[in-house]
Design a protein around this motif. Structure first.
Motif, short mmCIF file in Angstrom:
data_model
loop_
_atom_site.label_atom_id
_atom_site.label_comp_id
_atom_site.label_asym_id
_atom_site.label_seq_id
_atom_site.Cartn_x
_atom_site.Cartn_y
_atom_site.Cartn_z
N LYS A 160 15.31 -15.46 -5.77
CA LYS A 160 14.63 -16.67 -5.32
C LYS A 160 13.51 -17.08 -6.26
CE LYS A 160 16.58 -17.68 -1.30
NZ LYS A 160 15.82 -17.70 -0.07
N GLN A 161 13.23 -18.39 -6.24
CA GLN A 161 12.04 -18.92 -6.87
C GLN A 161 10.91 -18.80 -5.84
OE1 GLN A 161 12.31 -20.08 -10.01
NE2 GLN A 161 10.20 -20.73 -10.35
N VAL A 162 9.82 -18.18 -6.22
CA VAL A 162 8.71 -17.97 -5.29
C VAL A 162 7.43 -18.51 -5.89
CG1 VAL A 162 9.78 -15.93 -4.25
CG2 VAL A 162 8.23 -15.65 -6.20
N GLU A 163 6.41 -18.60 -5.03
CA GLU A 163 5.09 -18.99 -5.48
C GLU A 163 4.13 -17.83 -5.23
OE1 GLU A 163 4.28 -21.92 -6.85
OE2 GLU A 163 6.31 -22.72 -6.69
N LEU A 164 3.29 -17.55 -6.20
CA LEU A 164 2.32 -16.46 -6.09
C LEU A 164 0.93 -17.04 -5.88
CD1 LEU A 164 3.54 -14.25 -9.09
CD2 LEU A 164 4.29 -14.16 -6.69
N GLU A 165 0.33 -16.66 -4.77
CA GLU A 165 -1.03 -17.12 -4.45
C GLU A 165 -1.98 -15.93 -4.59
OE1 GLU A 165 -3.70 -18.71 -0.67
OE2 GLU A 165 -1.53 -18.53 -0.46
N TYR A 166 -3.03 -16.10 -5.36
CA TYR A 166 -3.98 -15.02 -5.60
C TYR A 166 -5.21 -15.20 -4.72
CZ TYR A 166 -0.88 -14.75 -9.60
OH TYR A 166 0.24 -14.68 -10.40
N ASP A 167 -5.84 -14.08 -4.40
CA ASP A 167 -6.98 -14.12 -3.49
C ASP A 167 -7.89 -12.94 -3.81
OD1 ASP A 167 -8.60 -14.86 -1.40
OD2 ASP A 167 -7.23 -14.29 0.21
N GLY A 168 -8.69 -13.09 -4.86
CA GLY A 168 -9.51 -11.98 -5.33
C GLY A 168 -9.02 -11.52 -6.69
N PRO A 169 -9.22 -10.25 -7.04
CA PRO A 169 -8.75 -9.76 -8.34
C PRO A 169 -7.26 -10.00 -8.51
CG PRO A 169 -10.18 -8.15 -7.28
CD PRO A 169 -9.92 -9.22 -6.26
N LYS A 170 -6.87 -10.45 -9.69
CA LYS A 170 -5.47 -10.80 -9.93
C LYS A 170 -4.61 -9.55 -10.15
CE LYS A 170 -2.61 -13.98 -12.68
NZ LYS A 170 -2.63 -14.99 -13.76
N TYR A 171 -5.19 -8.50 -10.74
CA TYR A 171 -4.45 -7.27 -11.03
C TYR A 171 -5.14 -6.07 -10.38
CZ TYR A 171 -1.74 -9.65 -14.67
OH TYR A 171 -0.90 -10.50 -15.36
N ASP A 172 -4.32 -5.06 -10.03
CA ASP A 172 -4.90 -3.80 -9.57
C ASP A 172 -5.00 -2.84 -10.75
OD1 ASP A 172 -2.36 -2.76 -10.02
OD2 ASP A 172 -1.91 -2.37 -7.91
N LYS A 173 -5.45 -1.62 -10.50
CA LYS A 173 -5.66 -0.68 -11.60
C LYS A 173 -4.36 -0.23 -12.26
CE LYS A 173 -5.74 3.39 -8.57
NZ LYS A 173 -6.52 4.56 -8.11
N TYR A 174 -3.23 -0.49 -11.60
CA TYR A 174 -1.93 -0.15 -12.18
C TYR A 174 -1.31 -1.34 -12.90
CZ TYR A 174 -2.49 3.69 -8.85
OH TYR A 174 -2.98 4.76 -8.14
N THR A 231 5.10 -6.87 -12.31
CA THR A 231 5.27 -6.23 -11.00
C THR A 231 4.27 -6.84 -10.05
OG1 THR A 231 5.96 -4.15 -12.01
CG2 THR A 231 5.21 -4.05 -9.73
N VAL A 232 4.74 -7.25 -8.88
CA VAL A 232 3.88 -7.85 -7.87
C VAL A 232 3.74 -6.89 -6.69
CG1 VAL A 232 3.56 -9.77 -6.25
CG2 VAL A 232 4.54 -10.18 -8.51
N ARG A 233 2.51 -6.53 -6.38
CA ARG A 233 2.21 -5.75 -5.17
C ARG A 233 1.64 -6.74 -4.16
NH1 ARG A 233 1.58 -3.64 -1.06
NH2 ARG A 233 1.19 -1.44 -0.57
N MET A 234 2.32 -6.88 -3.01
CA MET A 234 1.95 -7.90 -2.05
C MET A 234 0.62 -7.58 -1.37
SD MET A 234 5.68 -8.64 -0.41
CE MET A 234 7.11 -8.68 -1.51
N LEU A 235 -0.23 -8.57 -1.31
CA LEU A 235 -1.56 -8.41 -0.75
C LEU A 235 -1.53 -8.10 0.75
CD1 LEU A 235 -3.80 -11.20 -2.33
CD2 LEU A 235 -4.33 -8.77 -2.23
N LEU A 236 -2.37 -7.14 1.15
CA LEU A 236 -2.71 -6.86 2.55
C LEU A 236 -1.60 -6.24 3.38
CD1 LEU A 236 -4.94 -9.91 3.60
CD2 LEU A 236 -5.60 -7.77 2.50
N VAL A 237 -0.47 -5.88 2.77
CA VAL A 237 0.61 -5.28 3.56
C VAL A 237 1.05 -3.96 2.93
CG1 VAL A 237 1.48 -7.46 4.51
CG2 VAL A 237 2.39 -6.61 2.34
N ASP A 238 1.52 -3.05 3.79
CA ASP A 238 2.00 -1.75 3.34
C ASP A 238 3.24 -1.41 4.15
OD1 ASP A 238 2.14 0.81 2.17
OD2 ASP A 238 0.95 1.68 3.80
#
Length: 275
Positions: free
Chosen positions: A117-131, A81-88
């Protein structure tokens, strides 16, 4: 992150070995100082926010769009599961919240842009959240989908927990453009708040509001998400510990805890696992 440039000093005859040793020691110290605080590896220079030449950590296949800011992907043969960084984006599937305005639009936008789609995941800080969700910028067709949500007025800039972020300035500019144009979520006065989204569906009968609507309005005026005297709430109803704490105190805590938010320790601090 600034780079450290080591300038070799001109050595006198017979002193070149000492100069080389000093430079080697400085280089080692520079490497140690640049260790990533999260991963324990040397950080790479962050890419310019003005360029799409960002370092993408992983390729992934979108398996399903959950809502506007959450997707399921297959990466390295595993579903994540991917939670997108910095957006809500507004809620559409929250267990205790109604479908919020522009939530369906954000979900439809995500499905249109990302499904299959084929996507690319860019990380910026911790890779996983507490969930145990991946936290990532999602790149699709050479564009950052997180930023597209902000550009379209379908998301707010949020959850700035581990700054500085590579793309923060660009995201702020994107949000400001949508806000100025009163697009999407910005078209409703007072809808976007620091703690999330607020919307009261006003239905007036015989010139008066229902008591539940009044309670909701009173809660909004006090800065609370919910009426302390309303339905039972638990920690999953809140996005932050401070929201839960304010609600708990308004309901009578710590002397009285009708919603049982304080758990078994009764220390007066509730929902301590929330950010």
């Amino acid at each position: 992150m600034a780079s450290i440039i080591l300038t070799a000093c001109t050595a006198e005859s017979g002193g070149s070995n000492q100069a080389e040793q000093e430079n080697d020691q400085k280089a080692e110290e520079s490497t140690e100082n640049n260790k990533d605080k999260n991963a324990g590896v040397t950080k790479k220079e962050k890419p310019s926010s003005q360029s799409n030449e960002a370092v993408h950590a992983e390729s992934a296949q979108v398996a399903r769009v959950v809502d506007g800011d959450t997707i399921k992907v297959t990466v390295n043969g595993k579903e994540e599961t991917v939670r997108m960084l910095l957006v809500d984006t507004p809620e559409t599937k929250h267990p205790s919240k109604p479908v919020q305005p522009f939530g369906p639009e954000a979900s439809s936008f995500a499905k249109n842009k990302l499904s299959g789609k084929q996507v690319e995941l860019e990380y910026d800080g911790p890779k996983y959240d507490k969930y145990e969700r991946l936290l990532a910028y999602v790149w699709v067709d050479g564009k950052m989908f997180n930023q597209l949500l902000l550009e379209e007025g379908l998301a707010r800039l949020a959850y700035v927990y581990d700054p500085p972020y590579t793309h923060f300035k660009e995201y702020m500019k994107a949000q400001n453009r949508a806000k100025t144009a009163e697009m999407g979520i910005w078209s409703k006065d007072g809808y976007v708040r620091d703690e999330g989204f607020y919307y009261q569906n006003k239905s007036v009968s015989n010139g008066s509001s229902s008591s539940s609507e009044k309670n909701t309005a009173d809660s909004a005026c006090s800065g609370l998400l919910y009426d302390p005297n309303g339905p039972d709430r638990d920690c999953s109803d809140f996005d932050t510990q401070q929201q839960a704490q304010d609600f708990f105190e308004a309901a009578g805590g710590p002397a009285n805890d009708p919603h049982r938010l304080d758990g078994n320790d009764n220390d007066g601090k509730v929902c301590e696992t929330l950010p």
